[in-house]
Design a protein around this motif. Sequence first.
Motif, short mmCIF file in Angstrom:
data_model
loop_
_atom_site.label_atom_id
_atom_site.label_comp_id
_atom_site.label_asym_id
_atom_site.label_seq_id
_atom_site.Cartn_x
_atom_site.Cartn_y
_atom_site.Cartn_z
N ARG A 124 1.46 -27.60 75.58
CA ARG A 124 1.43 -26.13 75.19
C ARG A 124 0.05 -25.61 75.45
O ARG A 124 -0.49 -24.74 74.88
CB ARG A 124 1.40 -26.21 73.49
N ARG A 125 -0.72 -26.13 76.32
CA ARG A 125 -2.10 -25.54 76.79
C ARG A 125 -1.85 -25.02 78.35
O ARG A 125 -1.35 -25.93 79.19
CB ARG A 125 -3.16 -26.65 76.58
N HIS A 178 6.62 -13.05 69.50
CA HIS A 178 5.62 -12.38 69.71
C HIS A 178 5.52 -11.41 68.68
O HIS A 178 6.45 -10.46 68.47
CB HIS A 178 5.16 -11.67 71.09
N THR A 187 -4.28 -17.52 72.29
CA THR A 187 -3.02 -17.94 71.69
C THR A 187 -1.92 -17.21 72.27
O THR A 187 -2.26 -15.60 72.64
CB THR A 187 -2.70 -18.09 70.11
N CYS A 188 -0.84 -17.51 72.70
CA CYS A 188 0.23 -16.59 73.25
C CYS A 188 1.69 -16.92 73.02
O CYS A 188 1.87 -18.03 72.34
CB CYS A 188 0.16 -16.59 75.06
N HIS A 189 2.66 -16.32 73.23
CA HIS A 189 3.91 -16.68 73.02
C HIS A 189 4.63 -15.96 74.12
O HIS A 189 4.35 -15.21 75.06
CB HIS A 189 4.53 -15.39 71.94
N ARG A 231 -3.32 -21.40 74.27
CA ARG A 231 -2.01 -22.39 73.88
C ARG A 231 -0.87 -21.37 73.44
O ARG A 231 -0.99 -20.36 73.13
CB ARG A 231 -2.42 -23.28 72.55
N LEU A 232 0.27 -22.04 73.90
CA LEU A 232 1.41 -21.35 73.56
C LEU A 232 1.95 -21.60 72.25
O LEU A 232 2.08 -22.66 71.61
CB LEU A 232 2.56 -21.99 74.40
N GLU A 233 2.33 -20.67 71.26
CA GLU A 233 2.80 -20.68 69.88
C GLU A 233 4.19 -20.52 69.81
O GLU A 233 4.93 -20.01 70.73
CB GLU A 233 2.05 -19.36 69.07
N ASP A 234 4.95 -20.98 68.85
CA ASP A 234 6.40 -20.87 68.55
C ASP A 234 6.50 -19.58 67.95
O ASP A 234 5.84 -18.87 67.49
CB ASP A 234 6.83 -22.15 67.53
#
Length: 240
Positions: free
Chosen positions: A137-138, A25, A70-72, A19-22
């Motif tokens: 966001r996935r 990074h 998780t990623c940014h 999932r993409l985090e706000d």
Amino acid sequence: MSFDLPRNRVLPVREVDVRLEDGPHPFAAGREKEIRENWEEEVSHNPSLFDGNMALLASLAWHDERLVGTCHVVKYSTFMLWRRIRPVASAEHCFAHAIPVGADNALIAARMGAHTANAGRVYFAAGSFEPEDFRDRRVDPHFNMAREVGEETGLLLDRAAAEPAFHCWSGEGGTVIFRRYRFTETADAMAESIRRFVAAELEPEIEGPVVIRSADDLPVGTMPHMRPLVEWHFANSGTL
């Protein structure tokens, strides 16, 4: 921020939940000057590089055949600094490989073009996850695979028989999610189609196709992560 998965093994994956985090990074925090200076050096060697957006992992784990992480969003310049100084505890790279399989069971890889960051290297057509590869966001690995393979080779994954499940392989600092796609054409016919596609492109990303017929058939320039994927395919070539 943790990375908890077996290394140097092909693992089955029944679900990908990356999932993409706000926010920025953690790797980039306080490194603005270092990122800028490294990018200036990279561009001095290769002016064709583009500082676009991509996703960089902040965590990844594999349990019960689930890949969760998780990623940014970062700039490519941030990734290039990470690539130069890796490994670091706060970041790793994750990308996806469609493995195109010809009717004769041979594989189609690509040799990257001279203007790319991996000039001359051989691997299955692929690219880092970008913001457009995420749904709610996935990450959507198939969408990323189809987009990258289409852009680089002209092959349409939706015309191939996709293996039901994904697999992954993780080495130091990087994890590849992969799935086989079986085409009705032979590898030679697919390679000729790719050569025509590349010839018609104004700025092709790849130099051309590479046909791999066995695990002993890896050409000079093959990326290290390719060997375990190729060996796995030929050891499990009847499974699709």
